[in-house]
Structures are given as C-alpha cells and as structure tokens.
Design a protein around this motif. Structure first.
Motif, PDB file in Angstrom:
ATOM      1  N   GLY A  52       0.859  -1.164   0.000  1.00  0.00           N
ATOM      2  CA  GLY A  52       0.000   0.000   0.000  1.00  0.00           C
ATOM      3  C   GLY A  52       0.883   1.197   0.000  1.00  0.00           C
ATOM      4  N   ALA A 106       1.720   4.564   1.511  1.00  0.00           N
ATOM      5  CA  ALA A 106       1.377   5.286   2.732  1.00  0.00           C
ATOM      6  C   ALA A 106       0.627   6.553   2.377  1.00  0.00           C
ATOM      7  N   GLY A 141      -1.489   6.885   0.325  1.00  0.00           N
ATOM      8  CA  GLY A 141      -2.864   6.610  -0.059  1.00  0.00           C
ATOM      9  C   GLY A 141      -3.012   6.381  -1.550  1.00  0.00           C
ATOM     10  N   TRP A 183      -6.089  -3.543   3.522  1.00  0.00           N
ATOM     11  CA  TRP A 183      -5.588  -2.465   4.394  1.00  0.00           C
ATOM     12  C   TRP A 183      -4.273  -2.892   5.003  1.00  0.00           C
ATOM     13  N   HIS A 229      -0.816  -0.628  10.795  1.00  0.00           N
ATOM     14  CA  HIS A 229       0.486  -0.375  11.421  1.00  0.00           C
ATOM     15  C   HIS A 229       0.447  -0.744  12.893  1.00  0.00           C
ATOM     16  N   SER A 237      -2.947   2.538  13.187  1.00  0.00           N
ATOM     17  CA  SER A 237      -3.401   3.325  12.037  1.00  0.00           C
ATOM     18  C   SER A 237      -3.440   2.436  10.789  1.00  0.00           C
ATOM     19  N   THR A 238      -4.295   2.805   9.833  1.00  0.00           N
ATOM     20  CA  THR A 238      -4.420   1.999   8.625  1.00  0.00           C
ATOM     21  C   THR A 238      -4.082   2.819   7.389  1.00  0.00           C
ATOM     22  N   ALA A 239      -3.578   2.124   6.388  1.00  0.00           N
ATOM     23  CA  ALA A 239      -3.365   2.746   5.076  1.00  0.00           C
ATOM     24  C   ALA A 239      -4.157   1.941   4.067  1.00  0.00           C
ATOM     25  N   GLY A 289       4.502  -0.096  -1.246  1.00  0.00           N
ATOM     26  CA  GLY A 289       4.652   0.852  -0.148  1.00  0.00           C
ATOM     27  C   GLY A 289       5.566   0.247   0.917  1.00  0.00           C
TER      28      GLY A 289
END
Lengths: 199, 242
Positions: free
Chosen positions: B109, B111, B113, B184, B187, B191-193, B211
């Motif tokens: 992913g 980071a 977005g 997703w 972390h 938190s999610t990315a 990512g």
C-alpha cells in the motif's frame, strides 16, 4: 515465464497452429487478437482488391473510398468471425467488400436507374467485365475464363456482381425468366470456378 | 423446395437475393452441407473476379483507417478461444508454478494513499503488468508467504521491494451486492493505510500494492462500497499477521 508464454500461445486450441495458412490468413488471425501491426500488413494485402472492387461497383472514387473504409473497419472489428474452415481470408474480405459496395449502390440509385443503366450497358456487358484485362495475371485469367461462358451467363454475372442488381432485376434487364436468371448466375459461376481452378 | 433453394447458391454469393430470400436460403444452408460447400467455392470464385479489379486506393485512406482502428472496439469471437477473453485461470501460467512455490500474496500500500488498484475488470495489459509485478515479488530473495483465509489465498511480500501481492482462488464474491473487497495495511500503532480494492474473477483474485511494509503489523481485508474507502468501514473479512 516460458511455461506462461507457451500456454498463452497454445491456448486457442481449436485454431490452426501459427504459421499455417496463407499470409492473409495468418495476419487475419492475429488481427482477431487485436494485433494492430498485423492489421497494417493485412491492409497492404487487401486494400487494393477492396478499393478496386468498390470502385468498379459504385463507379465514383470518393464513394469507393468511403465504402473501402467501411469494409476495412469491418475487417478490424469482425476479424474474430473469420473461420478458415469456411473459406480463404481473401474471400472473407471480398465478401464484406461486395456486400458493402452493393448496399451503397442500391441506396444511391433507384432500382429503375440501375436497371436502365444496366439495360443500356447490357449489350456490351461482356467487354465491360473484361475491360481491365491486362492489368494483371489474375485479370487475364478472368478474361479468358469469362470467354468460356455463354453471353447470358456472362451478362447475368456482370449485372449481379458488378452492377449490384438483384436476380429479378437481372431477369428484367436480360429479358429472361426469373428462374433462368438465377440458374445462369449459378451455372456461370460454377463454370468460372472450374475454368479458374478455384478450390 | 430444397432443390429450388439449392439453385440460389450463385445469387446468394453475389448478394442478389432480397432479405426474405436471403433469410430462407441461410436457414437452408445451416442444414445443407452440399450447399455450404458450393457457396464456399463460389465465394472463392467471386473473390477471384473481384481481385482482378484491384486498384491502389488513395494513400490517405491508409492513415485514416489505421488511425480509426485505434479507437474502434473489436467484436468478440464466437468461441472463448481468443486470448483476451480467456478466463483468468487459463490466461495466466502462473498458477501452477506459484502454487508449487507455496505462493503468494502481496499487498503493498502506498502510505500516501496512492494505492495501486487492481481489479478483475482490468484490461489485459494491466493484467499482464500485474502478473509480472507479482512474479517479481514472489521471486524476490526476501519474499515471504502467509496464508489468508479468503478462499485459497496467500499474501506474498518483499520488504526489500516494498511490495506485496494478494493472490488467491476459490474466493467467494463479496456477500453484499455492489460491494468490493479492499486490502488495508495496519500499522503497529493501529493506524491503517488503504490498499487496493478487488473482486474475484471466477474465484480468482490478484491485488498488488507498493509501499513501505516495514512498519506494517498486519494486513486486513474488509468489504467496502465499490470504489473503496479512505478508511475501513465494512466488516472484516480476513486478517493476516505479518
């Protein structure tokens, strides 16, 4: 990766193996898979026959060019319909070309116009068919083959193939019964096939 | 009747029948091998006549036609054989080799977005590119694979490549109509990315994200509205601890 490539290539199992068939068939099969470069090569093979036939039928260079563009776009769009077991690639393309050209000439000219024009030309139809003879070996062979037909066979084929007349119109133009017109078209073509040695 | 129709082969080949006659003749043709053969040979003959008329078209036609095809969609073939229409599984040769290698899934992913979105309605070109990425990830020296409880799926990832691929088969469609799956990266701090969305193509899935995965503790799959979400909203479908 090699395995991957091999499978990609051999998956269309029902199709003839790559490298078989005439150049036009090979190209057309590639075109069916979206190959634009193959289409470019195929264009160079079929554009002149398509344009020449269209011009002969519609007798107007601008219109012939429009018809040719429609036909060549058909070749691109419909390539997946080509089935080599049912005929050659060239015959497939020329069938599309003839249909488009005939549709066009029928839209542009009323039946009366075509019949009158055809009637006026009918006496010299044999020469008309052969007038471009010496252009190529094919043309010379066609000229010789046409010479083996009866005049009614030759004129019936000329009117239907190059003038876009329907078989009732052919019968009216030649002053022969309906059944005779369609029979002469058929046996004339069969004779040409045999003389030309077409498979 | 059949005999009468048979006499129409020549007129049919020269497009000299009207619409009704053509329809009747074509119906006859479907069941008459003899007529089909004759039509084919007369078509070749007519093509020969037509070819003898060959004349070079104006040169401008070439450019016009070649330009026009770039924006013209081709009709799909009657058989499923053309490569672009092959089902996912047969289109790619990776399934067997990768399965043998205890394959894979990677999810990467961004980071920022800017997740790579890879879905089943992809063009062939995208599919090939995604497959190539997935192969590179799976063959990276530091590649690791984790099973995922979503059909028969794996995540293969490479920290060095900062990329991961989620690859699977027998994946059921999202339970709710119009929804998609989304990956997703979760972390360590919770938190999610956002990662890519995907839906199974005949049960097959392949999703790739790039990512930094070094701070990611788990990968999660949720169900989300079509187009995906910036943060997870739907039910959790699968979780993989890395």
């Amino acid at each position: 990766v090699r395995e991957h490539e091999r499978r990609l290539r051999t998956v269309p199992g029902e199709h003839p193996p790559p490298g078989t068939g005439t150049p036009a068939e090979r190209l057309l099969r590639l075109v069916a898979h979206g190959d634009a470069e193959a289409f470019e090569d195929l264009y160079d093979v079929v554009a002149a026959p398509v344009y020449g036939l269209a011009l002969r039928i519609v007798r107007n260079p601008g219109m012939a060019e429009e018809v040719s563009q429609e036909v060549l776009m058909d070749v691109w769009r419909l390539a997946a319909r080509f089935d080599p077991s049912r005929g050659s690639a060239m015959a497939w393309v020329m069938t599309l070309a003839h249909r488009r050209a005939v549709d066009r000439v029928r839209r542009e000219e009323s039946q009366t116009e075509r019949t009158q024009r055809a009637g006026a030309l009918a006496p010299e139809a044999g020469d008309d068919v052969a007038q471009k003879v010496e252009r190529s070996l094919d043309a010379a062979r066609v000229h010789r083959a046409l010479g083996t037909l009866t005049s009614v066979q030759r004129e019936a084929i000329d009117l239907a193939f190059f003038r876009g007349l329907t078989h009732p119109e052919v019968s009216a133009a030649l002053g022969v019964p309906l059944g005779t017109a369609k029979t002469r078209i058929r046996d004339g073509l069969i004779k040409l096939r045999d003389v030309l040695g077409v498979e | 009747m059949a005999e009468n129709l048979h006499a129409l082969t020549g007129a049919y080949v020269l497009d000299a029948l009207d619409a009704d006659e053509t329809a009747a003749f074509e119906a006859h043709l479907a069941g008459c091998a003899e007529c089909r053969e004759e039509v084919a040979s007369l078509r070749e003959t007519a093509a020969f006549l037509g070819r003898a008329e060959a004349q070079s078209p104006p040169p401008a036609l070439r450019r016009r036609v070649l330009d026009a095809i770039t924006t013209t969609t081709q009709e799909r073939g009657p058989q499923p054989s053309p490569a672009p229409e092959l089902p996912f599984r047969r289109r790619f040769g990776w399934r067997r080799p990768l399965a043998a290698a205890a394959a894979v899934i990677m999810v990467g992913g961004l980071a920022a977005g800017g997740a790579v979105v890879y879905r089943d309605h992809r063009s062939d070109q995208q599919a090939v590119a995604a497959e190539a990425q997935m192969m590179r990830i799976a063959t990276a020296p530091d590649a690791v694979s984790h099973p995922v409880e979503l059909g028969t799926s794996h995540v293969v990832m490479s920290l060095a490549m900062s990329a991961a691929a989620l690859v699977g088969e027998h994946v059921p469609a999202p339970p709710d109509r119009g929804m998609v799956y989304q990956v997703w990266m979760v972390h360590g701090d919770g938190s999610t990315a956002a990662g890519p969305t995907f839906t199974p193509d005949d049960g097959d899935v392949l999703a790739i994200v790039k990512g930094d995965l070094s701070t990611v503790s788990e990968l999660m799959v949720t169900e989300e509205p079509d187009g995906g979400s910036p943060a997870p909203t739907g039910p959790k479908v699968a979780v993989v601890a890395l």
